[in-house]
Design an enzyme around this catalytic site. Sequence first.
Site, PDB file in Angstrom:
ATOM      1  CD  GLU A  30      -2.670   1.343   2.477  1.00 19.90           C
ATOM      2  OE1 GLU A  30      -3.104   0.318   3.042  1.00 19.90           O
ATOM      3  OE2 GLU A  30      -2.890   2.489   2.905  1.00 19.90           O
ATOM      4  CB  SER A  43      -2.482  -9.514   7.617  1.00 20.59           C
ATOM      5  OG  SER A  43      -3.516  -8.684   8.100  1.00 20.59           O
ATOM      6  CG  ASN A  75      -5.956  -5.666   9.396  1.00 20.69           C
ATOM      7  OD1 ASN A  75      -6.757  -6.210  10.139  1.00 20.69           O
ATOM      8  ND2 ASN A  75      -5.713  -6.123   8.172  1.00 20.69           N
TER       9      ASN A  75
HETATM   10 FE1  SF4 Z   1      -9.982  -1.108   2.710  1.00 22.38          FE
HETATM   11 FE2  SF4 Z   1     -10.139  -3.160   4.353  1.00 22.38          FE
HETATM   12 FE3  SF4 Z   1      -7.762  -2.118   3.773  1.00 22.38          FE
HETATM   13 FE4  SF4 Z   1      -9.514  -0.819   5.319  1.00 22.38          FE
HETATM   14  S1  SF4 Z   1      -8.490  -2.761   5.786  1.00 22.38           S
HETATM   15  S2  SF4 Z   1      -8.342   0.050   3.624  1.00 22.38           S
HETATM   16  S3  SF4 Z   1     -11.482  -1.329   4.354  1.00 22.38           S
HETATM   17  S4  SF4 Z   1      -9.136  -3.168   2.363  1.00 22.38           S
END
Ligand code: SF4
Length: 339
Positions: A136, A232, A234
């Site tokens: 990203e 990942s 998050n």
């Molecule tokens: Fe989009 Fe999900 Fe990434 Fe948030 S976590 S930016 S909603 S893909």
Amino acid sequence: MPDEPSGAPERRVLLAAPRGYCAGVDRAVITVEKALDLYGPPIYVRKQIVHNKHVVATLEKRGAVFVDSTEDVPEGETVIFSAHGVSPAVHEEARALQLKTIDATCPLVTKVHREAVRFANDDVDILLIGHDGHEEVEGTAGEAPSHITLVQSPEEVDAVQVRDPERVVWLSQTTLSVDETMETVRRLREKFPALQDPPSDDICYATQNRQVAVKQMAAECDLVIVVGSTNSSNSVRLVEVAVEHGARDGHLVDYADEIDEAWLDGVSTVGVTSGASVPELLVREVLEWLDARGYGDVALVTAAEESLMFSLPREIRRDLKARDGVEAAKVKHDPGAIS
Ligand code: SF4
């Protein structure tokens, strides 16, 4: 943990809500499934469509081919760009190779790209808070490479230089720790008092909600199990947030069979959650694994309700509509399946 008067300690599970699939992941995974369905395999996907081992393996079995670069896609074939987004240079490469492209970039990532372009057009220096090497960040930085400086942590703020401290803005990766990002921003603002904020939150709703839910339960948990893959962002942040907010121990697992029985020694309360790229069936398997070991009492800890959905990329909608009519072009959502 307090001593139990007798026998084994009470065993229970706190299950975070929301957890698992966000709207951007849902859309990206369905995009690959629909492309396979519409055009037949192979469908090439640049990078992992979402950062989850199980999702990638499942789509591979159905005929998706994951490649590192557009150069690995045979001329004229279809390539899908992942939810994390790509830089304009990647779009250009695909054009040069005459690839058919379908862009599954999450609209909330695209929003950050647009912010970067707008601030760069205004000749404002952009301090992008994020992790070097994350797809990203590569995509966002590629929108305005001459205006963007990456800041990875609060500790890096001292070394940050800008051309004009009166014309500087911060943006961020969508999947960071909210608390750590705010600390980085606080230090940046100490250094550059005129620092502008993004027009709206860059850390997305899904990342924020999953962290809030974990914070709510962490102090009651002896152990927090986060279902998610090591790449990942998050998901990794959820383990960190759990431990920072009082969980005695925290682990990331892709699958239930990666849980180490030893983690349960002396554990009364287990918190369970999952990253935004994780299908719910993997959480169910973890709950079954815990149930088989006496942790069958499950209470939900709800931090927010989520209902956001994104429409599929326009190429997919167009071709579904041509094949099946308008209704079929709408997203069908089943968080229990991989899509
Ligand atoms: Fe989009 Fe999900 Fe990434 Fe948030 S976590 S930016 S909603 S893909």
